[in-house]
Enzyme design. Sequence first.
Site: not given
Ligand code: RB5
Length: 146
Positions: A65-66, A68-69, A98, A108, A131-132, A135
């Site tokens: 979704g983001t 991130v996870g 990197n 999303r 240098r990269h 690191r």
């Molecule tokens: C799922 O609802 C959502 O949490 C997942 O896709 C994500 O955004 C998590 O980081």
Amino acid sequence: MYAIGNDHAAIELKEIIKKHLEARGIEVKDFGTNENVSCNYTDYAEAVANAVAKGECERGILICGTGVGISIAANKVNGIRACCCSEPFSAKLSKQHNNSNILCFGARVVGSELAKMIVDAWLDAEFEGGRHQTRVDMISAIESRN
Ligand code: RB5
């Protein structure tokens, strides 16, 4: 061969990105999910990250979704440098500086056209070394120490 994986939030965008990669002549291995039911992004992150870490796939793309996870989870696998990027500049620099081996973004957060631009910026960039490399080696040393 590039690995691709996603959770339920990103099935549609994953298909668009797969087609985009294939149109660029890149072979894609799809680790799912392809089922439109709530799932855990960790499973797909681990599968793609392992394929990349073991050298079965050159690099990978993970979408939730983001972003991130799925990037946090992928980075738990030794040797993985997964970067969550919502615009092309960071995607390009994540390769140049990197040597990111997995690109992540959020279905999303970014629309499909921006996602394609992010992917293209990442694919077209080359790791600059020097240098990269020092690191990146220091990042690996953190993995070894912890
Ligand atoms: C799922 O609802 C959502 O949490 C997942 O896709 C994500 O955004 C998590 O980081």
